[in-house]
Design a protein around this motif. Sequence first.
Motif, PDB file in Angstrom:
ATOM      1  N   ASP A   1      -0.922   2.537 -14.081  1.00  0.00           N
ATOM      2  CA  ASP A   1      -0.855   1.080 -13.955  1.00  0.00           C
ATOM      3  C   ASP A   1      -0.591   0.688 -12.509  1.00  0.00           C
ATOM      4  O   ASP A   1      -1.206  -0.253 -11.977  1.00  0.00           O
ATOM      5  CB  ASP A   1       0.261   0.509 -14.833  1.00  0.00           C
ATOM      6  N   VAL A   2       0.328   1.391 -11.867  1.00  0.00           N
ATOM      7  CA  VAL A   2       0.667   1.091 -10.479  1.00  0.00           C
ATOM      8  C   VAL A   2      -0.525   1.379  -9.569  1.00  0.00           C
ATOM      9  O   VAL A   2      -0.862   0.582  -8.679  1.00  0.00           O
ATOM     10  CB  VAL A   2       1.904   1.893 -10.042  1.00  0.00           C
ATOM     11  N   ALA A   3      -1.172   2.517  -9.785  1.00  0.00           N
ATOM     12  CA  ALA A   3      -2.312   2.893  -8.946  1.00  0.00           C
ATOM     13  C   ALA A   3      -3.467   1.911  -9.088  1.00  0.00           C
ATOM     14  O   ALA A   3      -4.278   1.754  -8.162  1.00  0.00           O
ATOM     15  CB  ALA A   3      -2.770   4.303  -9.296  1.00  0.00           C
TER      16      ALA A   3
ATOM     17  N   VAL B   1       1.036   7.980  -5.469  1.00  0.00           N
ATOM     18  CA  VAL B   1       1.148   7.266  -6.745  1.00  0.00           C
ATOM     19  C   VAL B   1       2.548   7.418  -7.324  1.00  0.00           C
ATOM     20  O   VAL B   1       3.144   6.444  -7.820  1.00  0.00           O
ATOM     21  CB  VAL B   1       0.084   7.773  -7.741  1.00  0.00           C
ATOM     22  N   GLU B   2       3.085   8.626  -7.244  1.00  0.00           N
ATOM     23  CA  GLU B   2       4.437   8.864  -7.759  1.00  0.00           C
ATOM     24  C   GLU B   2       5.466   8.006  -7.010  1.00  0.00           C
ATOM     25  O   GLU B   2       6.362   7.411  -7.624  1.00  0.00           O
ATOM     26  CB  GLU B   2       4.791  10.347  -7.626  1.00  0.00           C
TER      27      GLU B   2
ATOM     28  N   PRO C   1      -3.190   0.105  -3.632  1.00  0.00           N
ATOM     29  CA  PRO C   1      -3.970   1.188  -3.015  1.00  0.00           C
ATOM     30  C   PRO C   1      -3.067   2.363  -2.640  1.00  0.00           C
ATOM     31  O   PRO C   1      -2.103   2.194  -1.904  1.00  0.00           O
ATOM     32  CB  PRO C   1      -4.565   0.524  -1.769  1.00  0.00           C
ATOM     33  N   CYS C   2      -3.389   3.546  -3.139  1.00  0.00           N
ATOM     34  CA  CYS C   2      -2.554   4.728  -2.932  1.00  0.00           C
ATOM     35  C   CYS C   2      -3.400   5.888  -2.412  1.00  0.00           C
ATOM     36  O   CYS C   2      -4.543   6.065  -2.838  1.00  0.00           O
ATOM     37  CB  CYS C   2      -1.886   5.163  -4.245  1.00  0.00           C
TER      38      CYS C   2
ATOM     39  N   ILE D   1       0.865  -1.172   0.000  1.00  0.00           N
ATOM     40  CA  ILE D   1       0.000   0.000   0.000  1.00  0.00           C
ATOM     41  C   ILE D   1       0.905   1.226   0.000  1.00  0.00           C
ATOM     42  O   ILE D   1       2.085   1.135   0.328  1.00  0.00           O
ATOM     43  CB  ILE D   1      -0.945   0.033   1.220  1.00  0.00           C
ATOM     44  N   CYS D   2       0.348   2.360  -0.364  1.00  0.00           N
ATOM     45  CA  CYS D   2       1.147   3.592  -0.331  1.00  0.00           C
ATOM     46  C   CYS D   2       0.281   4.716   0.218  1.00  0.00           C
ATOM     47  O   CYS D   2      -0.321   5.489  -0.532  1.00  0.00           O
ATOM     48  CB  CYS D   2       1.686   3.931  -1.726  1.00  0.00           C
TER      49      CYS D   2
END
Length: 332
Positions: free
Chosen positions: A270-272, A233-234, A276-277, A223-224
Amino acid sequence: MPVQFGYTLMTEQAGPKDLVKYAVDAEAAGFDFEVCSDHYFPWLSAQGHAPYAWTVLGAVAHATNNVELMTYVTCPSMRYHPAIVAQKAATMQIMSDGRFTLGLGSGENVNEHVVGERWPSVDERHAMLAEAIGVIRSLHSGEMVDHRGEYFQVDSARVWDLPEDGVPIGVAVSGPKGIDTFGPLADHLIATEPNRHLVAAWNDNPDTGTIGEQARAIGQIPICWDQDRSQAVERAHDQFRWFAGGWDVNADLRTTAGFAAATKFVTPDDVADSIPCGPDLDQIVDGIRRYWEAGFTDIALVQIGGDSQDSFLRDVAPTLLQKLRDASSEAH
């Protein structure tokens, strides 16, 4: 059986002293267990760390009191001989007063290539892991062990300091074939995806303990959290875009440069979509929910970003853990 929530000591994104501090703070925040990655390289250079996991775990065992500890995961077949893994796992169990679980896997090239051996095929790695577990189990009996196997030799070895109740072993698997091979050898299931079919296959195997009773299904999710979603997200893209490659790819890449090249077309969006961000804790709970819905008993969180750990553990983790416990108890 209530779902347990864990904290990941991510050796790829923090130095050894910081990891011990985070372990203490995570216990104070209310995490049930802590898992520690065992890497020689970070996945990406942006993560920037790779201290020796077993030294960190020894320090954590003395700095904490009640939280369970686990390797997530150690490869006992290339960088480490299984006889050495048996010795250090037994020592960890004694130092932690019975709080340690030995998590094992077949390894990744990025960590194991450093000893100069060729990288085996996946079938050979699995055969090596199965033999290694047998060696570890034999040494944990306290007997003198001589072993002449296909991959390992052990000459008159004995582990002299053994915990009274042994060392439980969890093994990372990704499909029914892995469960058929490792289920009879392990106490607990480890998996990197919330796959309910894995839990069902484990429970259907007559040679394994039932998940939620004798056995645990242990998963992990990144998670971020950040007050600013765009920054979250970055950061996730900068440090965790390798996660999008999947384990079939991740196991075979050799260096951080290889991971950078393999993921150069992975976008922040794509990462987001997969991690979960941001600041919305309910959204993070929804991202984690699929693990307990799949039958996992233990879920370890990875908070992405070494610089974000203090604020996450101090300001966010207690509230997030309460939300997770409330949501998972309702589901059960």
